[in-house]
Design an enzyme around this catalytic site. Structure first.
Site, mmCIF file in Angstrom:
data_model
loop_
_atom_site.group_PDB
_atom_site.id
_atom_site.type_symbol
_atom_site.label_atom_id
_atom_site.label_comp_id
_atom_site.label_asym_id
_atom_site.label_seq_id
_atom_site.Cartn_x
_atom_site.Cartn_y
_atom_site.Cartn_z
ATOM 1 N N GLU A 207 38.291 32.380 -26.857
ATOM 2 C CA GLU A 207 37.209 31.833 -26.047
ATOM 3 C C GLU A 207 37.545 31.942 -24.560
ATOM 4 O O GLU A 207 38.574 32.488 -24.182
ATOM 5 C CB GLU A 207 36.926 30.379 -26.444
ATOM 6 C CG GLU A 207 35.664 30.218 -27.306
ATOM 7 C CD GLU A 207 34.393 30.695 -26.600
ATOM 8 O OE1 GLU A 207 34.374 30.742 -25.365
ATOM 9 O OE2 GLU A 207 33.419 31.016 -27.309
ATOM 10 N N GLU B 20 37.481 30.458 -31.012
ATOM 11 C CA GLU B 20 36.294 30.089 -31.801
ATOM 12 C C GLU B 20 36.318 30.866 -33.101
ATOM 13 O O GLU B 20 36.641 32.056 -33.121
ATOM 14 C CB GLU B 20 35.009 30.426 -31.025
ATOM 15 C CG GLU B 20 33.734 30.188 -31.853
ATOM 16 C CD GLU B 20 32.442 30.416 -31.058
ATOM 17 O OE1 GLU B 20 32.375 30.021 -29.881
ATOM 18 O OE2 GLU B 20 31.502 30.999 -31.630
ATOM 19 N N HIS C 199 28.530 24.144 -31.040
ATOM 20 C CA HIS C 199 27.116 24.520 -31.052
ATOM 21 C C HIS C 199 26.613 24.396 -32.478
ATOM 22 O O HIS C 199 27.277 24.836 -33.419
ATOM 23 C CB HIS C 199 26.922 25.971 -30.595
ATOM 24 C CG HIS C 199 27.289 26.204 -29.161
ATOM 25 N ND1 HIS C 199 27.228 27.442 -28.576
ATOM 26 C CD2 HIS C 199 27.706 25.347 -28.198
ATOM 27 C CE1 HIS C 199 27.599 27.349 -27.307
ATOM 28 N NE2 HIS C 199 27.900 26.089 -27.055
ATOM 29 N N GLU D 41 19.419 26.364 -31.746
ATOM 30 C CA GLU D 41 20.818 26.051 -31.464
ATOM 31 C C GLU D 41 20.907 24.884 -30.492
ATOM 32 O O GLU D 41 20.433 24.986 -29.355
ATOM 33 C CB GLU D 41 21.528 27.277 -30.872
ATOM 34 C CG GLU D 41 22.977 27.006 -30.475
ATOM 35 C CD GLU D 41 23.613 28.152 -29.678
ATOM 36 O OE1 GLU D 41 22.924 28.751 -28.824
ATOM 37 O OE2 GLU D 41 24.799 28.429 -29.900
#
Ligand code: ADP
Ligand code: MG
Ligand code: MG
Ligand code: MG
Ligand code: MG
Length: 442
Positions: free
Chosen positions: A187, A194, A243, A331
């Site tokens: 990331e 991630e 997220h 999202e």
């Protein structure tokens, strides 16, 4: 369901499993487990395994402490790492009271209720989380630090990325456990990673997050690193988010997709977004549960701080990615991985369902970069801020009866009490920042 009781007993025998961990979480999403030897497995599978609930945070008082663990057979898996004492399996459990009714303080039950409400309206709820985390060095005693030798950035490759072999290990372990890993990458921040796994129905998505965290922590440990899901471990660097990608399916079709509308988004998707927008401030204490969470939600680090939705940039709180058809999704970018995923998915689903039930209309989407706007311009567009800190979030939560409704009195009361206490402890401490700023000057 995937397995019967007999299947599990057979698999345990055939694979020479020595221990079974019965897992559940407290209201803060911390994974708890009771380990049993295989001699007790039949009893456990008959829902006869008891534990003392009074020792678990946010559960019950001493007088009413007997709780039963009812294993969810679909969650059975043999842990793929090796131990000296033979194989270990795990089962995620629902928590029941001695009278055979579900315990109101069990986060899994709260999510199950929301899922049932959706099912009554003909919907199933799918969630795909994007969990970010840091891999730091440990000190000479094996204690966690925020030190790293990693110097890599977004999407960088080895050899600069020292966490890479650990990350590879995590992915392979998860695949062994039946996860479908869609992507894994370095990331933005140094030492930050991630790993994305495929979306699934909300209950299993929440179970998967707990499993994911367990695997990440354990793989880091075996590489001599420590993994943290703390939202903002390093000042001046991006924090870790989770997220949350969401969609509703009806009759096997994505209900957020409408090929006949100009945007490809259905009326239902708009109503769902409207419900989330309405409650997003009061949900913050659930999606962003720590004092530290609000240090991530500041301008300049790709984390959201304003309440808006968009179909065309990545700065908004709610983003609708370009994908249409089965991948049509909403999202939400505020949640962080310190949250309790069962409670987060429950409040988000219920907020979205309210939007649908009441035929709500969302505010108009914002296409400009909100971070480049002056405060006055945001005001003109009616763009509000997310809560600034934990106490602000708790007060928003208390101001909205919806949250209490979804969580139930038991969890709501315990949650608010604990978060107020956390805030009080934080604000009465003397921080390093204060020492540096004031000690010499005054
Ligand atoms: P981003 O572009 O924001 O980085 P990622 O590709 O990292 O997104 O992650 C997208 C997530 O959304 C994955 O977990 C994926 O499985 C999930 N997803 C895809 N389709 C759906 C859907 N219909 N409903 C919910 N989640 C979905
Ligand atoms: Mg991603
Ligand atoms: Mg992506
Ligand atoms: Mg990311
Ligand atoms: Mg994302």
């Amino acid at each position: 369901s995937k397995y019967t009781k007999e299947d599990i007993i057979r698999i345990i025998r055939e694979n020479d499993v020595k221990f079974v961990r019965l897992q559940f979480t407290d209201i803060f999403g911390t994974l708890k487990n009771v380990a049993i030897t295989t001699s007790q497995v039949e009893k456990a599978l008959d829902n006869k395994c008891m534990f003392d609930g009074s020792s678990i945070e946010g559960f019950v008082r001493i007088e009413e402490s007997d709780m039963y663990l009812w294993p969810d057979l679909d969650t059975f898996v043999i842990l793929p790492w090796h131990t000296r004492h033979g194989k270990i399996a795990r089962l995620i459990c629902d928590v029941y009271k001695p009278d055979g009714t579900p315990f109101e303080g069990d986060p899994r039950y709260i999510l199950r209720k929301a899922i049932q409400d959706a099912a009554d309206m003909g919907y199933s709820f799918n969630v795909g989380p994007e969990c970010e985390f840091f891999l730091f060095n440990t000190d000479e005693y094996g204690h966690p630090t925020t030190i790293t030798h990693d110097t890599a950035g977004y999407f960088d490759m080895g050899p600069s990325d020292l966490g890479e072999s650990c990350r590879r290990d995590i992915c392979l372990t998860l695949e062994d456990m039946g996860f479908e890993i869609e992507a894994s990458h370095h990331e933005v921040a140094i030492a930050q990673h991630e790993i994305d796994f495929k979306y699934s129905e909300a209950l299993s998505a929440a179970d998967n997050i707990l499993t994911f965290k367990m695997v990440v922590k354990s793989a880091a440990d075996s590489h001599g690193l420590c993994a943290t899901f703390m939202p903002k471990p390093v000042y001046g660097q991006c924090g870790s988010g989770m997220h949350t990608n969401m969609s509703l399916f009806k009759d096997g079709k994505n209900a957020f997709y409408d090929p006949d509308s100009e945007s490809g988004l259905s009326e239902i998707a708009h109503q769902f977004i409207a419900g989330i927008c309405k409650h997003v401030k009061s949900i913050s204490a659930i999606t962003n549960p720590l004092v530290n969470s609000y240090k991530r939600l500041v301008p300049g680090y790709e984390a959201p701080c304003y309440i808006a939705w968009t179909t065309c940039n990545r700065s908004a709180l709610i983003r609708v990615p370009d994908t249409r058809g089965v991948g049509t999704r909403v999202e939400l970018r505020s949640p962080d991985p310190a949250c309790n995923p069962y409670l987060v998915f429950a409040v988000l689903l219920q907020a979205g369902l309210e939007g649908i039930r009441e035929g709500m209309t969302p505010p108009p989407p914002v296409s400009a970069n909100i971070y480049d706007m002056k405060e006055a311009d945001r005001k003109k567009l009616g763009i509000e801020n997310l809560p600034a800190d934990l106490i602000d979030a708790v007060e928003c939560m208390e101001a909205d009866p919806f949250i209490r409704e979804v969580l139930g009195d038991h969890v709501y009361t315990k949650y608010v009490e604990a978060k107020r206490q956390e805030w009080k402890e934080y604000t009465t401490r003397v921080s390093q920042w204060e020492i540096e700023r004031y000690l010499n000057k005054f």
